[in-house]
Write a protein that holds these residues in place. Structure first.
Motif, PDB file in Angstrom:
ATOM      1  N   MET A 105       3.588  12.041 -10.178  1.00 13.68           N
ATOM      2  CA  MET A 105       4.918  11.444 -10.310  1.00 13.68           C
ATOM      3  C   MET A 105       4.805   9.927 -10.297  1.00 13.68           C
ATOM      4  O   MET A 105       4.507   9.333  -9.284  1.00 13.68           O
ATOM      5  CB  MET A 105       5.802  11.923  -9.162  1.00 13.68           C
ATOM      6  N   VAL A 113       5.815   5.856 -10.905  1.00  8.88           N
ATOM      7  CA  VAL A 113       6.895   4.915 -10.632  1.00  8.88           C
ATOM      8  C   VAL A 113       6.695   3.748 -11.588  1.00  8.88           C
ATOM      9  O   VAL A 113       5.560   3.294 -11.779  1.00  8.88           O
ATOM     10  CB  VAL A 113       6.817   4.407  -9.171  1.00  8.88           C
ATOM     11  N   GLU A 127       0.916   5.591 -10.357  1.00 15.11           N
ATOM     12  CA  GLU A 127       0.936   6.516  -9.232  1.00 15.11           C
ATOM     13  C   GLU A 127       1.264   5.686  -7.993  1.00 15.11           C
ATOM     14  O   GLU A 127       0.711   4.596  -7.830  1.00 15.11           O
ATOM     15  CB  GLU A 127      -0.481   7.112  -9.090  1.00 15.11           C
ATOM     16  N   PRO A 128       2.129   6.175  -7.097  1.00 15.74           N
ATOM     17  CA  PRO A 128       2.504   5.357  -5.933  1.00 15.74           C
ATOM     18  C   PRO A 128       1.309   4.929  -5.092  1.00 15.74           C
ATOM     19  O   PRO A 128       1.314   3.866  -4.491  1.00 15.74           O
ATOM     20  CB  PRO A 128       3.411   6.275  -5.110  1.00 15.74           C
ATOM     21  N   ARG A 129       0.269   5.747  -5.053  1.00 16.91           N
ATOM     22  CA  ARG A 129      -0.856   5.400  -4.175  1.00 16.91           C
ATOM     23  C   ARG A 129      -1.804   4.382  -4.812  1.00 16.91           C
ATOM     24  O   ARG A 129      -2.772   3.963  -4.170  1.00 16.91           O
ATOM     25  CB  ARG A 129      -1.645   6.646  -3.809  1.00 16.91           C
ATOM     26  N   LEU A 153      -3.645   1.320  -5.546  1.00 16.35           N
ATOM     27  CA  LEU A 153      -3.756   0.045  -4.856  1.00 16.35           C
ATOM     28  C   LEU A 153      -3.576  -1.076  -5.864  1.00 16.35           C
ATOM     29  O   LEU A 153      -4.002  -0.969  -7.016  1.00 16.35           O
ATOM     30  CB  LEU A 153      -5.116  -0.076  -4.169  1.00 16.35           C
ATOM     31  N   THR A 204      -4.886  -4.128   0.133  1.00 13.05           N
ATOM     32  CA  THR A 204      -4.028  -3.599   1.180  1.00 13.05           C
ATOM     33  C   THR A 204      -2.578  -3.796   0.766  1.00 13.05           C
ATOM     34  O   THR A 204      -1.737  -4.275   1.509  1.00 13.05           O
ATOM     35  CB  THR A 204      -4.367  -4.275   2.530  1.00 13.05           C
ATOM     36  N   GLN A 238       4.432  -1.817  -4.265  1.00 11.71           N
ATOM     37  CA  GLN A 238       4.990  -2.864  -3.393  1.00 11.71           C
ATOM     38  C   GLN A 238       5.081  -4.201  -4.116  1.00 11.71           C
ATOM     39  O   GLN A 238       5.817  -5.079  -3.691  1.00 11.71           O
ATOM     40  CB  GLN A 238       4.098  -3.047  -2.151  1.00 11.71           C
ATOM     41  N   PRO A 295      -6.115   6.049  -0.959  1.00  7.33           N
ATOM     42  CA  PRO A 295      -5.242   6.914  -0.165  1.00  7.33           C
ATOM     43  C   PRO A 295      -5.017   8.257  -0.859  1.00  7.33           C
ATOM     44  O   PRO A 295      -5.147   8.362  -2.076  1.00  7.33           O
ATOM     45  CB  PRO A 295      -3.923   6.135  -0.098  1.00  7.33           C
ATOM     46  N   ALA A 328      -2.552  11.202  -2.243  1.00 10.30           N
ATOM     47  CA  ALA A 328      -1.290  11.047  -2.971  1.00 10.30           C
ATOM     48  C   ALA A 328      -0.088  11.248  -2.047  1.00 10.30           C
ATOM     49  O   ALA A 328      -0.172  11.960  -1.048  1.00 10.30           O
ATOM     50  CB  ALA A 328      -1.244  12.050  -4.118  1.00 10.30           C
ATOM     51  N   PHE A 329       1.013  10.585  -2.372  1.00 13.00           N
ATOM     52  CA  PHE A 329       2.253  10.751  -1.606  1.00 13.00           C
ATOM     53  C   PHE A 329       3.438  10.478  -2.515  1.00 13.00           C
ATOM     54  O   PHE A 329       3.290   9.952  -3.624  1.00 13.00           O
ATOM     55  CB  PHE A 329       2.269   9.799  -0.402  1.00 13.00           C
ATOM     56  N   GLU A 330       4.581  10.840  -1.992  1.00 12.39           N
ATOM     57  CA  GLU A 330       5.826  10.575  -2.713  1.00 12.39           C
ATOM     58  C   GLU A 330       6.356   9.239  -2.194  1.00 12.39           C
ATOM     59  O   GLU A 330       6.230   8.946  -1.001  1.00 12.39           O
ATOM     60  CB  GLU A 330       6.771  11.720  -2.357  1.00 12.39           C
ATOM     61  N   TYR A 331       6.947   8.456  -3.063  1.00 11.43           N
ATOM     62  CA  TYR A 331       7.281   7.082  -2.682  1.00 11.43           C
ATOM     63  C   TYR A 331       8.769   6.801  -2.832  1.00 11.43           C
ATOM     64  O   TYR A 331       9.380   7.168  -3.832  1.00 11.43           O
ATOM     65  CB  TYR A 331       6.503   6.122  -3.571  1.00 11.43           C
ATOM     66  N   LEU A 355       6.859   2.345   5.746  1.00  9.04           N
ATOM     67  CA  LEU A 355       5.882   1.331   5.349  1.00  9.04           C
ATOM     68  C   LEU A 355       6.561  -0.038   5.441  1.00  9.04           C
ATOM     69  O   LEU A 355       7.603  -0.257   4.833  1.00  9.04           O
ATOM     70  CB  LEU A 355       5.427   1.592   3.906  1.00  9.04           C
ATOM     71  N   ALA A 356       5.961  -0.929   6.222  1.00 14.10           N
ATOM     72  CA  ALA A 356       6.507  -2.296   6.294  1.00 14.10           C
ATOM     73  C   ALA A 356       5.510  -3.207   5.569  1.00 14.10           C
ATOM     74  O   ALA A 356       5.410  -3.172   4.353  1.00 14.10           O
ATOM     75  CB  ALA A 356       6.724  -2.698   7.743  1.00 14.10           C
ATOM     76  N   LEU A 396      -1.759   1.094   5.689  1.00 15.67           N
ATOM     77  CA  LEU A 396      -2.580   1.297   4.483  1.00 15.67           C
ATOM     78  C   LEU A 396      -4.082   1.420   4.787  1.00 15.67           C
ATOM     79  O   LEU A 396      -4.740   2.279   4.209  1.00 15.67           O
ATOM     80  CB  LEU A 396      -2.307   0.203   3.440  1.00 15.67           C
ATOM     81  N   ASP A 444       9.217   2.869   1.861  1.00 17.46           N
ATOM     82  CA  ASP A 444       8.860   1.452   1.884  1.00 17.46           C
ATOM     83  C   ASP A 444      10.077   0.625   2.288  1.00 17.46           C
ATOM     84  O   ASP A 444      11.086   0.593   1.577  1.00 17.46           O
ATOM     85  CB  ASP A 444       8.381   1.062   0.473  1.00 17.46           C
ATOM     86  N   ARG A 498      11.889  -3.523   0.594  1.00 19.00           N
ATOM     87  CA  ARG A 498      12.991  -4.015  -0.272  1.00 19.00           C
ATOM     88  C   ARG A 498      14.259  -4.297   0.522  1.00 19.00           C
ATOM     89  O   ARG A 498      15.270  -4.704  -0.052  1.00 19.00           O
ATOM     90  CB  ARG A 498      13.344  -2.990  -1.357  1.00 19.00           C
ATOM     91  N   TYR A 523      -9.764   8.065  -8.529  1.00 18.30           N
ATOM     92  CA  TYR A 523      -8.890   8.698  -7.548  1.00 18.30           C
ATOM     93  C   TYR A 523      -9.121  10.209  -7.531  1.00 18.30           C
ATOM     94  O   TYR A 523      -9.213  10.830  -6.477  1.00 18.30           O
ATOM     95  CB  TYR A 523      -7.428   8.353  -7.849  1.00 18.30           C
ATOM     96  N   ASP A 571     -10.554  12.561  -4.495  1.00 18.24           N
ATOM     97  CA  ASP A 571      -9.805  13.721  -4.006  1.00 18.24           C
ATOM     98  C   ASP A 571     -10.661  14.983  -4.066  1.00 18.24           C
ATOM     99  O   ASP A 571     -10.674  15.783  -3.132  1.00 18.24           O
ATOM    100  CB  ASP A 571      -8.547  13.952  -4.866  1.00 18.24           C
TER     101      ASP A 571
END
Ligand SMILES: Cc1cc2nc3c(=O)[nH]c(=O)nc-3n(C[C@H](O)[C@H](O)[C@H](O)COP(=O)(O)OP(=O)(O)OC[C@H]3O[C@@H](n4cnc5c(N)ncnc54)[C@H](O)[C@@H]3O)c2cc1C
Ligand code: FES
Ligand code: FES
Lengths: 162, 293, 795
Positions: A1, A3, A19-21, A23, A62, A67, B3, B5-8, B31-32, B38, B53, B56, C119, C123
């Motif tokens: 998914m 973004v 992908e959100p992850r 970096l 990081t 973000q 990392p 995978a995750f939903e954001y 997440l700040a 991270l 997150d 924003r 990635y 995994d």
């Protein structure tokens, strides 16, 4: 998914679905092909991945690409343009002039950290330079020529302003 | 270094963030600045299914004076604390502490809310907020509540925040005249975190007597704590180098469980807690005296 | 033909820098090829275990995964990881690229995953299920020798890899004659090299051309090529190795690694380009470590401070398997154990031992920092024991300048030196006398200043082939293009040392050109002739000499051509300002480019001369070179916390003739700071289960900018007679000379507490303990804190 993110990198607006992850450092290197930003650790300690994010030095390993959505980013490839004289940025010149690098791996991050320092503190003392570079590791130079390089740049930038 | 995978989600308001947090419950991580979370995710020591997150939510990023206290939004970075003219003049202990956190890049991203919520036993801010008797504001779908710093830190990496709560604000006092503060730290040589961090705040009254004093210690134990016995040994007495040294010897109470690791044994930590407490007190006293003059 | 030195000796800015400071350089991970796949390794979490089973099904079926392989899948395809070192009666401990039945250290690869991106590969690696049967690990090298210790390699009866002995002079008599015998056990701890660029490999196989191209972050592209061909069992011409930009090596990339061989194999086996980039954690676990020796030093001394004899027993922890040079490194310690002193009788016994850890191998200095540390610490112990100044004890035992070349009882011949001169220079520069006075004064105030000396000699320019495992020469080709521009191809493979600049300086001077006319090419086995590589401070002394000699061949030919055209004696021609002219009459000249053009147009050549302009030289050094120097460190110990503050560092080094002082300073600075890491901060710590506790940069500290004061450097220049350039080498000097100076300073600071030795790293807690113990024992000074409040700290 994925973004969708939009980032201004070195003055160019870039838009990608990521992908959100992902970096941010991988976004720069693998998606944008800007490989001047390096990776030296996974623990946010070495600073090789340092870029300017909205003018502030940050470790792009990081930071998630998501973000950085909406941010203005400068990497080593775009730094010369900030120097404003068409050539190298004074900090780049300093590193060249004073032999501030050997293998060059830490150099892009080191240079960008120094750029932020000089923006905030145009006439740093040696101790201040050493402290400001605490987040950037170099295994080759012993740091002395890096300090010299930053001092060279400070002088050069001060002369340019006059 | 990658990392899982995750939903954001990137909510733009606190309300939206709280709704998301409610919806995803324990599967979500806030997440700040990401400078604690991270690295853990990259090493796959943390693998949340969903990341919310807070970055924003610009409304959580401020430093302002309100009703005699200074309110700091949770998303305020360490650099913003360090550079705040308001804090530097009215509550310098926080900038003094922020100066000792990590490095420039870390300070540019890490946030005060994230640091406190993470409650790393070697983090710097906890010592300072304890010494300042800070208030910590937590918001949830049901409203907000205010916690005292002393009740906020529960254990290693554990705070009094409840599931569904977001830390929104830290409030610190405007320090009265005649007050000096200092933060002294022994760095872990590799990571730069605190082996021992001592935050001291000391107000001189008439005749050079210690009117009010507070000492917060981090790095020593699973959670940061107030060195109450040190404070007691000082309060009401005429400040002197000798008195500070004697008082500092009470920096580590009997019942404190001492941390011990590769970089410092329990025994060494304990001894350094005394040394750094004394040094912080000495610096704070010198500053209080210079302000008096 | 006189050579004007217009560029040799000058601090020229580096030619390699513009690409590096603009982010335009290419390190291995920067490469991207179409359809490239990524490799991730599954590594052992156990130090010692039997592999019961590996289940790859879940990983195999994950989307994006191309292949999952284990040691069993490789079986026939591949040889073992090579070791080039041979010692008498040495046991073999060679490692399969992927573990098969057993794993012998944490981080040993047991399986690998190939996927379409990093990635996915990462995994899928998590989905490989390995079942282990843990065995008792052997971690402590001393316990590894004990009877009944578990044996790592079951084909042998114990963990002793080899025993090596060296004796010169009459040791028994020396010790019998001695007034005193000074004895000390010392640990030279295990270190992690931490090149800032982790290792990385990209490989691509083109079946049509039968060409396998491997880009690797390596210091030795040619040796790697030979070894990859051998391990994969293909003709060497199939393999093409490129070392592009290399982000630091320090010996850690002077090796042939399992991952390099495997990635190359995968490119051939799967028909797609492959990439693997090491993570820092992998780098800590599975790239070679350095040092790790325990020595017992004994010096037989006369009351006047004369050293009569030396005995040294070394236990060297080699780790679980050999890498390229593993067993050899401790023997270098043995060879150099006399340091820069005239010690007539020496006996060294080395025991190499296997433990469940990563292999040790050549880390910057490779055996010599250990030797220097042992002897320099021992000299300070002698001084303390005889209550003499450490400078005087050293001076007393130096060979005189006229005694060079000087033969040591360990069988080396030191080429040239003046140890007295460098020591004098260092004492003067540091204002040694005043420092001692200041120390005495501060001690009375309860502050602990320490002054540490080290006078070192090291062995460089590795080396004559007779003394090297696989060739010690270096190659160079000088190819002048028809337009008059020059390519210098060097077999040395620099990676930060700056030879693109220094070799251009040499070429510019020899050919009378500007550095911009010259391009130095290296690191590509298809372009440059076979070479040995950059390590052992050899690139300039050996590689530079090859360049120099190839240049003289080209110059001689050009002079002959120009002489023929100008109708003058070639011997009377001078090369300068891009011209070739008659020394006595500069007006009689030919442009450099014209002479070159004549070589290619081939109409005006002297009769019988071959056309073209290219020369190759393989330089075989007749000896090593032996740089030396004297260092002075000044520290203050905070007696309350045990923290050490490095206040000053003075280094006088002699690396022979200097081609580019900027580069030499850079090498010295970097070396000293790496030394500071060993002295104060660094140690690879394994727990009793063989887990690497210092597994990341969060726990393994390397020096940062604020740990270091401004270094005060100076030079003496004693040219080496071993090569025509007179250079000795400087790549490791700092790392070799500085560690003992720093520790000697700390021990000196702690002298009032009765401390005579302290093992590295000089951790603050250890110092605090020593002070506390001394105070509890009473009679020792109680100090007020010292150095409190300083901002700079060596933590
Ligand atoms: C190299 C390095 C060196 C460092 N050195 C130091 C040091 O010397 N001293 C020191 O004190 N710290 C240090 N840090 C940690 C740094 O200060 C972090 O930024 C800080 O601890 C966490 O803040 P963050 O905003 O990055 O939080 P994040 O990493 O984003 O979050 C940390 C945790 O807090 C939770 N959280 C975050 N915000 C909130 C909120 N508003 N409400 C509720 N929960 C929340 C998250 O879910 C997460 O669990 C270092 C970090 C790095 C990477
Ligand atoms: S790679 Fe980002 S700090 Fe090391
Ligand atoms: S120049 Fe090599 S790491 Fe800094």
């Amino acid at each position: 998914m994925g973004v969708v993110i939009q980032v201004r990198v070195n003055g160019k607006t870039r838009q990608h679905e990521v992908e959100p992850r992902l970096l941010f450092v991988h976004y720069l290197r693998d998606v944008l092909g800007l490989t001047g930003t390096h990776i030296g650790c996974e623990t946010s300690l070495c600073g090789a991945c340092t870029v300017l994010l909205n003018g502030k030095a940050v470790k792009s390993c990081t930071l998630l690409a998501v973000q950085a959505d909406g941010a203005e980013v400068v990497t080593i490839e775009g730094l010369a343009a900030l120097g404003g004289n068409g050539g190298l940025h004074p900090v780049q010149e300093g590193f060249w002039e004073k032999h501030g690098l050997q293998c060059g791996y830490c150099t892009p991050g080191m240079i960008l950290a120094a750029v932020e320092l000089l923006q905030a503190n145009p006439k740093p003392k040696e101790e201040e330079i050493r402290r400001a570079l605490a987040g950037n590791l170099c295994r080759c130079t012993g740091y002395q020529h890096i300090v010299d390089a930053v001092q060279f740049a400070a002088k050069k930038m001060a002369a340019g302003k006059r | 270094m990658i990392p899982a995978a995750f939903e954001y989600h990137a909510p733009k308001s606190l309300e939206e963030a709280l709704r998301l947090l409610n919806r995803h419950g324990s599967e979500a991580k806030l997440l700040a600045g990401g400078h604690s979370l991270l690295p853990l995710m990259k090493l796959r020591l943390a693998a949340p299914r969903c990341v919310i997150d807070l970055g924003r939510i610009h409304a959580l990023r401020y430093i302002r004076e309100e009703n005699g206290r200074i309110a700091i939004g949770a998303l305020t970075t360490h650099t913003e604390v360090l550079e705040s003219p308001l804090l530097r003049t009215k509550c310098p202990l926080l900038p003094q502490t922020a100066w000792e956190i990590g490095d420039v890049q870390v300070r540019n991203r890490g946030t005060i809310g994230g640091s406190l919520a993470h409650a790393d036993p070697a983090a710097d801010y906890p010592a300072a907020v304890l010494a300042l008797d800070a208030e910590i504001v937590a918001a949830s779908a049901d409203g907000t509540r205010t916690l005292r710093a002393a009740e906020f830190f529960v254990d290693m990496l554990t705070t009094a925040l409840l599931p569904g709560e977001i830390l929104t604000e830290v409030r610190v006092p405007v320090l009265p005249p005649g007050t000096g503060t200092a933060y002294r730290k022994l760095h872990q040589p590799a990571s730069g975190f605190a082996i021992v961090g001592a935050a001291a705040r000391l107000t001189l009254g008439s005749g050079g007597k210690v009117e009010r004093v507070a000492v917060g210690l981090t790095g020593v134990a699973p959670k940061a704590y107030r060195a109450a016995a040190v404070e007691k040994a000082l309060t009401g007495k005429k400040a002197s180098e000798k008195l500070l040294a004697e008082a500092a010897r009470h920096a580590v109470p009997q019942d404190v469980e001492l941390l011990s690791d590769l970089h410092a044994s329990a025994e060494y930590r304990k001894a350094m807690a005394v040394v750094f407490t004394r040094r912080a007190l000495e610096d704070a006293l010198a500053r209080a005296q210079s302000k008096k003059r | 033909m006189a050579t004007a030195t217009r560029y040799i000796g000058r601090p020229l800015k580096r030619k390699e820098d513009p690409r590096l400071i603009q982010g335009l350089a290419h390190y291995v991970d920067d490469l991207r090829l179409p359809e490239m796949h990524y490799v991730a390794f599954v590594r052992s979490p156990h130090a010692h275990a039997r592999i019961r089973s590996i289940d790859t099904t879940r990983a195999q079926t994950a989307p994006g995964v191309l292949a999952v392989l284990t040691g069993q899948d490789l079986d026939k395809a591949m040889g073992v990881i090579p070791c080039a070192a041979q010692l008498p009666e040495m046991k073999l401990a060679l490692r399969p690229p992927l573990a098969k039945e057993r794993v012998l250290f944490v981080g040993e690869p047991v399986a690998l995953v190939v996927a379409a991106d990093r990635y996915t590969a990462r995994d899928a690696a998590e989905l490989v299920e390995v079942e282990y049967e843990p065995l008792t690990p052997v971690v402590d090298p001393e316990k590894a020798l004990a009877k009944g210790a578990p044996v790592l390699h079951p084909q042998y009866s114990d963990n002793v890899a080899y025993r090596w002995e060296l004796e010169g002079g009459d040791v028994k008599a020396a010790f019998a004659k001695a007034d005193k015998v000074i004895r000390q056990r010392m640990v030279n701890q295990r270190l992690i090299p931490v090149a800032m660029e982790p290792r990385a490999v990209v490989a691509d196989y083109q079946p049509g051309e039968n060409q396998l191209t491997v880009w690797s972050s390596t210091q030795i592209p040619h040796l790697l090529r030979t070894q990859i061909a051998a391990v994969l069992g293909v003709p060497e011409y199939v393999v093409h190795v490129i070392a592009p930009e290399v982000g630091g090596g320090f010996g850690s990339k002077l090796n042939v690694y399992a991952e390099e061989v495997l990635v190359a194999h995968l490119a051939m086996r799967l028909g797609k380009p492959m990439k693997w980039t090491e993570s820092r954690r992998e780098n800590f676990q599975a790239t070679i470590h350095g040092r790790d020796q325990i020595a017992t030093m004994e010096l037989a001394v006369r009351r006047d401070g004369t050293i009569l004899g030396l005995r040294c027993r070394i236990l060297a922890d080699l780790g679980a398997y050999y890498q390229l040079l593993t067993p050899l490194i401790p023997t270098l310690t043995g060879l150099m154990i006399c340091g820069c002193y005239k010690i007539p009788a020496v006996r060294v016994e080395i025991t190499g031992v296997f433990t469940n850890k990563m292999a040790t191998d050549a880390y910057r200095g490779a055996g010599r920092p250990e030797a220097t540390y042992f002897i320099e610490r021992a000299m300070d112990l002698v001084a303390a024991e005889l209550k003499k100044d450490p400078a005087e004890i050293r001076r007393k035992n130096f060979p005189q300048p006229k005694e060079f070349p000087y033969a040591t009882p360990t069988g080396l011949i030191y080429d040239s030196a003046n140890y007295q001169k460098s020591l004098d220079a260092a004492l003067k520069k540091s204002n040694y006398r005043k420092l001692r006075a200041q120390q005495a004064k501060l001690r009375r105030q309860g502050r602990y200043l320490g002054i540490g000396l080290s006078t070192y000699v090291e062995i460089c320019a590795m080396g004559p082939s007779s003394a090297m495992p696989a060739g010690g020469w270096e190659s160079a080709t000088v190819r002048v293009e028809p337009t008059g521009k020059v390519n210098v191809l060097t077999g040395a493979s620099p990676h930060g040392q700056g030879q693109e600049t220094s070799f251009a300086q040499i070429a510019a001077d020899l050919l009378g050109l500007e550095p911009d006319d010259i391009r130095v090419v290296h690191g590509d086995t298809a372009v440059v002739p076979y070479g040995i590589g950059t390590f052992g401070s050899r690139a300039t002394a050996v590689g530079g000499t090859a360049v120099y000699t190839a240049l003289t061949k080209v110059r001689d030919k050009l002079a002959a051509i120009a002489g023929h055209i100008l109708q003058e004696d070639p011997k009377r021609l001078v090369f300068r300002d891009r011209k070739i002219f008659l020394k006595s009459n500069p007006a009689k000249s030919l442009a450099f480019a014209e002479a070159v053009s004549a070589a290619y147009v081939a109409k005006t050549l002297p009769p019988g001369m071959e056309p073209g302009l290219e020369a190759t030289h393989f330089f075989e050094p007749s000896n090593f070179t032996f740089p030396f120097g004297a260092h002075v460190a000044v520290v203050e110990v905070d007696a309350e916390t045990g923290e050490v503050h490095l206040l000053r560092y003075v280094a006088v080094d002699d690396c022979g003739r200097v081609i580019n002082p900027l580069l030499v300073d850079g090498q010295v600075h970097g070396g000293i700071v790496q030394s500071l890491g060993q002295a104060f901060l660094e140690e690879a710590v394994y727990d009793e289960n063989g887990q690497l506790l210092t597994g990341e940069l969060t726990d393994y500290a390397i020096p940062r900018a604020w740990d270091v004061p401004r270094l005060e450097t100076a030079r003496t220049v004693t040219p080496s007679p071993v090569n025509p350039l007179g250079v000795k080498g400087v790549g490791e000097a700092g790392t070799i000379g500085a560690t003992p100076a720093l520790i000697n300073a700390v021990v000196d600071a702690l002298a009032p507490f009765g401390v005579r030795h302290l093992d590295m790293p000089a951790r603050r807690e250890r110092i605090w303990q020593l002070i506390r113990r001394a105070r509890q024992a009473g009679s020792r000074p109680t100090a007020r804190r010292a150095g409190a409040g300083r901002d700079r700290r060596v933590r």
